[in-house]
Structure formats: C-alpha cells, structure tokens
Design a protein around this motif. Structure first.
Motif, PDB file in Angstrom:
ATOM      1  N   THR A  14      27.638  95.094  -0.380  1.00  0.00           N
ATOM      2  CA  THR A  14      26.716  96.064  -0.731  1.00  0.00           C
ATOM      3  C   THR A  14      25.681  96.184   0.376  1.00  0.00           C
ATOM      4  OG1 THR A  14      25.248  94.648  -1.944  1.00  0.00           O
ATOM      5  CG2 THR A  14      26.958  95.869  -3.202  1.00  0.00           C
ATOM      6  N   THR A  15      25.595  95.328   1.467  1.00  0.00           N
ATOM      7  CA  THR A  15      24.592  95.463   2.676  1.00  0.00           C
ATOM      8  C   THR A  15      25.109  96.534   3.649  1.00  0.00           C
ATOM      9  OG1 THR A  15      24.348  93.175   2.337  1.00  0.00           O
ATOM     10  CG2 THR A  15      23.484  94.013   4.440  1.00  0.00           C
ATOM     11  N   PRO A  16      24.154  97.253   3.804  1.00  0.00           N
ATOM     12  CA  PRO A  16      24.544  98.403   4.959  1.00  0.00           C
ATOM     13  C   PRO A  16      25.144  97.817   6.044  1.00  0.00           C
ATOM     14  CG  PRO A  16      22.282  98.512   4.542  1.00  0.00           C
ATOM     15  CD  PRO A  16      23.070  97.555   3.534  1.00  0.00           C
ATOM     16  N   VAL A  17      26.143  98.401   7.131  1.00  0.00           N
ATOM     17  CA  VAL A  17      26.477  98.047   8.289  1.00  0.00           C
ATOM     18  C   VAL A  17      26.188  99.191   9.234  1.00  0.00           C
ATOM     19  CG1 VAL A  17      28.765  97.416   9.589  1.00  0.00           C
ATOM     20  CG2 VAL A  17      28.462  96.633   7.164  1.00  0.00           C
ATOM     21  N   ALA A  18      25.742  98.919  10.349  1.00  0.00           N
ATOM     22  CA  ALA A  18      25.494  99.734  11.596  1.00  0.00           C
ATOM     23  C   ALA A  18      26.449  99.289  12.701  1.00  0.00           C
ATOM     24  CB  ALA A  18      24.117  99.664  11.917  1.00  0.00           C
ATOM     25  N   LEU A  19      26.905 100.142  13.440  1.00  0.00           N
ATOM     26  CA  LEU A  19      27.698 100.065  14.776  1.00  0.00           C
ATOM     27  C   LEU A  19      26.815 100.703  15.693  1.00  0.00           C
ATOM     28  CD1 LEU A  19      30.151  99.871  16.551  1.00  0.00           C
ATOM     29  CD2 LEU A  19      31.021 102.156  15.607  1.00  0.00           C
ATOM     30  N   ILE A  20      26.746 100.078  16.871  1.00  0.00           N
ATOM     31  CA  ILE A  20      26.010 100.240  18.065  1.00  0.00           C
ATOM     32  C   ILE A  20      26.658 100.245  19.284  1.00  0.00           C
ATOM     33  CG2 ILE A  20      24.693  98.275  18.285  1.00  0.00           C
ATOM     34  CD1 ILE A  20      22.005  99.981  19.220  1.00  0.00           C
ATOM     35  N   THR A  21      26.530 101.152  20.408  1.00  0.00           N
ATOM     36  CA  THR A  21      27.407 101.011  21.435  1.00  0.00           C
ATOM     37  C   THR A  21      26.368 100.490  22.606  1.00  0.00           C
ATOM     38  OG1 THR A  21      26.749 103.390  22.091  1.00  0.00           O
ATOM     39  CG2 THR A  21      28.955 102.844  20.819  1.00  0.00           C
ATOM     40  N   HIS A  22      26.916 100.000  23.498  1.00  0.00           N
ATOM     41  CA  HIS A  22      26.176  99.884  24.844  1.00  0.00           C
ATOM     42  C   HIS A  22      24.947  98.862  24.292  1.00  0.00           C
ATOM     43  CE1 HIS A  22      28.274 103.203  26.593  1.00  0.00           C
ATOM     44  NE2 HIS A  22      28.360 102.497  27.536  1.00  0.00           N
ATOM     45  N   ALA A  23      25.302  97.633  23.608  1.00  0.00           N
ATOM     46  CA  ALA A  23      24.268  97.081  23.095  1.00  0.00           C
ATOM     47  C   ALA A  23      23.339  96.111  23.968  1.00  0.00           C
ATOM     48  CB  ALA A  23      25.120  96.040  21.834  1.00  0.00           C
ATOM     49  N   LEU A  24      23.893  96.017  24.951  1.00  0.00           N
ATOM     50  CA  LEU A  24      23.112  95.161  25.921  1.00  0.00           C
ATOM     51  C   LEU A  24      22.239  96.212  27.010  1.00  0.00           C
ATOM     52  CD1 LEU A  24      25.766  92.446  27.131  1.00  0.00           C
ATOM     53  CD2 LEU A  24      23.756  92.251  25.303  1.00  0.00           C
ATOM     54  N   ALA A  25      22.391  97.373  26.725  1.00  0.00           N
ATOM     55  CA  ALA A  25      21.877  98.319  27.681  1.00  0.00           C
ATOM     56  C   ALA A  25      20.763  99.363  26.989  1.00  0.00           C
ATOM     57  CB  ALA A  25      22.638  99.221  28.371  1.00  0.00           C
TER      58      ALA A  25
END
Length: 206
Positions: A14-25
């Motif tokens: 039930t915990t929402p999930v996020a996807l992020i690109t270029h996480a280090l920049a």
C-alpha cells in the motif's frame, strides 16, 4: 524465498512508489530525499549506478530504495514493478550538459545527443509509464524541465530547443491523460543549485 511478515508485506503493497530518472544529477538528489521523506518507496535510475560501489553506497544512504542503470528508458517501468510491485509517481528528471555556442559554430552532433537525452528519452519513458498508469487506473507524472525557454540566451539554441520540446511534450500529455485522471505537471527551475549550474569544484572549492 525470504519470508516477510504479513503486516510488513501489506504495508509494502500500500506504500506508494516513485520512479525517478537521472537520480544523481540536476534535481535528482533533492527529489529523492523529498520523496523518501514523504513516505514513498523509490526506484532511482542513473548511469552512475552502473558502478556497483556507487549503487551500493547510494542504497545504503537511502534505505528501501532500489537502483538501476538502464540504457532503455522504457525498461524502467518494468524494473520498478519488479522491485516494488507498483508504480504511482513518475519523475522525469532529465539532465544533460547544456551546449552553448553560436549558431554559426553549431554542432549537429551535440544537438542529436541533447535531443536524445532531453526529448527522445522522456518520450520513450512516457510511452511505457503512461500505459502502466492508464492500465492501473491512476498515478501522476512530474517533469523536471527548465524555464530557460522563457529567457533564451545567446548561443543557447541547442538546450533551448530541447527544453522547449520537453515542455511541449508534457503539455500534450497533460491534455491526453486528463480523461484518465492522471495529472502531468512540470517543475521548471533555472540556475538551480546543482553540479549542472554551479560545479562544486569551481564555486565552492575555488
């Protein structure tokens, strides 16, 4: 198979999930901290995570997050689902060095490279991401773009073109996905305190 207590497994489901690109920049580090602080589980993608030591160190500093270094943006959606079982927020944090040079000294190769990262990559990611969000009946999309198109700079044709295209993409998606109840928004900073604008070696160490 690792046995997970039912209460923990239920919370994970039930915990929402996020996807992020270029996480280090670019806005990546601050966005990751904000998402985790808000209670999201996180899948972070960055080319830097191809180094196992970098990936392991980052995960140790961001408990519960998963990482990848995938060349194909469309592969990020199934990677997130495999790691966390769901996808609720898609953050397209696209970063590429801004090439500034007069049009008379233009570089078509630099243009192609910039468009590949800042336009084609997000488009391919959105094809996969939007399909997943529509199929599951909801979610949200955030683009991290730039407000540089509102204040163009001499010699900035290449990054200006790319950011303008990304802004056009998100506006089209906002209209297209609205009937499905999927909001598409943009955060468009300029001169953001990051390595992209203010390299540490130049502005801090020197």
């Amino acid at each position: 198979r690792l046995q997970v207590p039912e209460s923990v497994e239920a919370a994970m489901n039930t915990t929402p999930v996020a996807l992020i690109t270029h996480a280090l920049a670019y806005v990546g580090p601050a966005a990751c901290a904000a998402l985790l602080g808000a209670g999201y589980r996180l899948h972070a993608d960055d080319a830097g995570f191809a180094d196992p030591a970098v990936a392991a160190s980052w995960r140790a500093a961001h408990p519960g997050a998963s990482t990848s270094a995938l060349a194909d943006p469309a592969a990020l959606v199934p990677a997130t689902l495999a790691a966390h079982g769901r996808l609720d927020v898609l953050v397209s944090n696209d970063a590429h060095p801004a090439v500034h040079r007069p049009i008379l000294d233009g570089d078509p190769a630099a243009l192609r490279e910039t468009l590949a990262v800042l336009v084609e990559g997000p488009y391919r990611l959105m094809r996969a991401g939007a399909a997943q969000l529509v199929q599951q009946g909801g979610g949200s999309i955030v683009f991290i773009t730039s407000c540089r198109t509102a204040l163009p700079m001499a010699g900035g044709a290449i990054p200006d073109m790319a950011r303008a295209a990304a802004n056009a993409l998100l506006r089209s998606l906002a209209i297209e996905l609205a009937p499905a109840g999927i909001p598409v928004n943009a955060i468009a900073p300029n001169f953001y305190a990051s390595e992209a604008y203010f390299p540490h070696a130049r502005f801090v160490e020197n």
